[in-house]
Motif scaffolding. Structure first.
Motif, PDB file in Angstrom:
ATOM      1  N   VAL A 110       0.834  -1.197   0.000  1.00 30.51           N
ATOM      2  CA  VAL A 110       0.000   0.000   0.000  1.00 30.51           C
ATOM      3  C   VAL A 110       0.873   1.253   0.000  1.00 30.51           C
ATOM      4  O   VAL A 110       1.861   1.328   0.738  1.00 30.51           O
ATOM      5  CB  VAL A 110      -0.931   0.027   1.233  1.00 30.51           C
ATOM      6  N   LEU A 111       0.496   2.210  -0.823  1.00 31.38           N
ATOM      7  CA  LEU A 111       1.139   3.523  -0.854  1.00 31.38           C
ATOM      8  C   LEU A 111       0.145   4.551  -0.338  1.00 31.38           C
ATOM      9  O   LEU A 111      -0.982   4.634  -0.838  1.00 31.38           O
ATOM     10  CB  LEU A 111       1.577   3.874  -2.275  1.00 31.38           C
ATOM     11  N   ILE A 112       0.540   5.324   0.671  1.00 29.24           N
ATOM     12  CA  ILE A 112      -0.349   6.314   1.275  1.00 29.24           C
ATOM     13  C   ILE A 112      -0.007   7.696   0.730  1.00 29.24           C
ATOM     14  O   ILE A 112       1.149   8.128   0.817  1.00 29.24           O
ATOM     15  CB  ILE A 112      -0.241   6.306   2.809  1.00 29.24           C
ATOM     16  N   VAL A 153       4.187   0.622   2.251  1.00 33.21           N
ATOM     17  CA  VAL A 153       5.497   0.846   1.642  1.00 33.21           C
ATOM     18  C   VAL A 153       6.060   2.207   2.044  1.00 33.21           C
ATOM     19  O   VAL A 153       7.250   2.348   2.314  1.00 33.21           O
ATOM     20  CB  VAL A 153       5.397   0.725   0.108  1.00 33.21           C
ATOM     21  N   GLY A 154       5.208   3.225   2.081  1.00 32.95           N
ATOM     22  CA  GLY A 154       5.641   4.571   2.428  1.00 32.95           C
ATOM     23  C   GLY A 154       4.598   5.597   2.054  1.00 32.95           C
ATOM     24  O   GLY A 154       3.436   5.262   1.798  1.00 32.95           O
ATOM     25  N   ASN A 191       6.115   5.705 -10.898  1.00 35.89           N
ATOM     26  CA  ASN A 191       7.308   4.868 -10.755  1.00 35.89           C
ATOM     27  C   ASN A 191       7.228   3.967  -9.523  1.00 35.89           C
ATOM     28  O   ASN A 191       7.692   2.820  -9.545  1.00 35.89           O
ATOM     29  CB  ASN A 191       8.564   5.740 -10.678  1.00 35.89           C
ATOM     30  N   LEU A 192       6.646   4.483  -8.456  1.00 35.31           N
ATOM     31  CA  LEU A 192       6.541   3.704  -7.225  1.00 35.31           C
ATOM     32  C   LEU A 192       5.617   2.500  -7.403  1.00 35.31           C
ATOM     33  O   LEU A 192       5.856   1.437  -6.818  1.00 35.31           O
ATOM     34  CB  LEU A 192       6.040   4.583  -6.083  1.00 35.31           C
ATOM     35  N   ILE A 193       4.551   2.666  -8.181  1.00 38.62           N
ATOM     36  CA  ILE A 193       3.622   1.561  -8.431  1.00 38.62           C
ATOM     37  C   ILE A 193       4.352   0.388  -9.064  1.00 38.62           C
ATOM     38  O   ILE A 193       4.141  -0.774  -8.689  1.00 38.62           O
ATOM     39  CB  ILE A 193       2.459   2.038  -9.325  1.00 38.62           C
ATOM     40  N   THR A 221      -3.218   0.587 -14.602  1.00 41.89           N
ATOM     41  CA  THR A 221      -2.322  -0.469 -14.136  1.00 41.89           C
ATOM     42  C   THR A 221      -3.021  -1.526 -13.289  1.00 41.89           C
ATOM     43  O   THR A 221      -2.378  -2.467 -12.809  1.00 41.89           O
ATOM     44  CB  THR A 221      -1.168   0.147 -13.319  1.00 41.89           C
ATOM     45  N   GLY A 222      -4.330  -1.379 -13.058  1.00 43.52           N
ATOM     46  CA  GLY A 222      -5.071  -2.361 -12.267  1.00 43.52           C
ATOM     47  C   GLY A 222      -4.854  -2.251 -10.774  1.00 43.52           C
ATOM     48  O   GLY A 222      -5.043  -3.221 -10.033  1.00 43.52           O
ATOM     49  N   VAL A 223      -4.447  -1.047 -10.317  1.00 48.11           N
ATOM     50  CA  VAL A 223      -4.227  -0.818  -8.889  1.00 48.11           C
ATOM     51  C   VAL A 223      -5.494  -0.239  -8.268  1.00 48.11           C
ATOM     52  O   VAL A 223      -6.093   0.682  -8.821  1.00 48.11           O
ATOM     53  CB  VAL A 223      -3.038   0.154  -8.672  1.00 48.11           C
ATOM     54  N   GLU A 224      -5.901  -0.770  -7.118  1.00 48.65           N
ATOM     55  CA  GLU A 224      -7.072  -0.242  -6.430  1.00 48.65           C
ATOM     56  C   GLU A 224      -6.731   1.079  -5.744  1.00 48.65           C
ATOM     57  O   GLU A 224      -5.581   1.307  -5.356  1.00 48.65           O
ATOM     58  CB  GLU A 224      -7.589  -1.234  -5.391  1.00 48.65           C
TER      59      GLU A 224
END
Length: 249
Positions: free
Chosen positions: A140-142, A167-168, A195-197, A227-230
């Motif tokens: 998870v990225l916040i 992750v951060g 880039n982080l994804i 990219t299929g990220v929720e």
């Protein structure tokens, strides 16, 4: 969710078989005008199982993101089993070639709910335990390293059974770019999200700040969809009070 679907069928089938023997082998003091051959009953059960599974699917029992705690899942299961039993009564009323006694249906209703509830309760606690060990943990990225973002990160770090690995952070405030919260760094501003994804295989992005401009939020959401990220939005307290929302972890 596939595991639930694959095991619900045999459990439903077994529940109706047990209900048959309870009705005609144990409840002999309750008279019955007609006792169907088990072979005829067996063939009918195949249709019943598929009917119940279809209803379970419509009730959302196989959609993981709709049900996140045991109480809600058991409540939804009770509604689905009860509705399936009632629908079966109506179906049998219209098709007289198929036969079930009323007492048999009552037994099948409570037996199937009991067995399905026990199976799902066991699966719930086993899944939570496996997640604490790192099984299927989602990165998870916040977005937002302020108070709201830190509180969210703290919650996810404390409760490993939720299945998230933080992750951060990402924050547009330059003063927070060197900030570290519980060993979680701030990677930079919103331009770093793409880039982080890829780099950290992010599975979910959470917006935990109301300070991001709408155009940046839309750009990130578009990238997540591509990219299929929720993605999820943490509402501000005023938005939460002013709206009727279903809240979950």
């Amino acid at each position: 969710m596939i595991l639930k679907f694959l095991l619900d069928g045999p459990i439903i089938f077994g529940s109706f078989v047990l209900a048959y023997f309870v009705r005609f082998n144990l409840l002999l003091f309750v008279p019955s005008d007609f006792i169907p051959a088990f072979s005829h009953y067996y063939r009918t059960l195949v249709l019943v199982v598929f009917l119940w599974l279809a209803i379970f699917k419509l009730c959302g029992l196989y959609e993981e993101k709709k049900i996140n705690n045991l109480v809600d899942e058991l409540a939804a299961l009770f509604v689905a089993v009860s509705f399936s039993a009632l629908l079966l009564v109506g179906f049998l009323f219209l098709n007289h070639e198929l036969w079930f006694s009323r007492l048999l249906l009552v037994n099948a209703w409570w037996i199937s709910f009991l067995f399905l509830a026990c199976w799902r309760t066991l699966l719930f606690f086993v899944t939570r335990w496996l997640r604490t060990l790192g099984w299927r943990r989602r990165n998870v990225l916040i977005l937002g390293a302020g108070e709201m973002g830190q509180l969210l990160a703290y919650k996810l770090l404390q409760d490993k059974s939720l299945g998230y690995q933080v992750v951060g952070f990402v924050d547009d405030d330059p003063a927070k770019h060197n900030f570290v919260f519980r060993n979680l760094p701030v990677f930079g501003d919103c331009l770093a999200v793409k880039n982080l994804i890829v780099k950290y295989k992010i599975a979910e992005v959470v917006f935990a700040s109301a300070k991001f401009p709408a155009d940046k939020i839309l750009d990130i959401i578009t990238e997540c969809e591509r990219t299929g990220v929720e993605f999820k939005l943490v509402p501000g307290i005023l938005e939460l009070i002013a709206s009727r929302l279903d809240i979950d972890e």
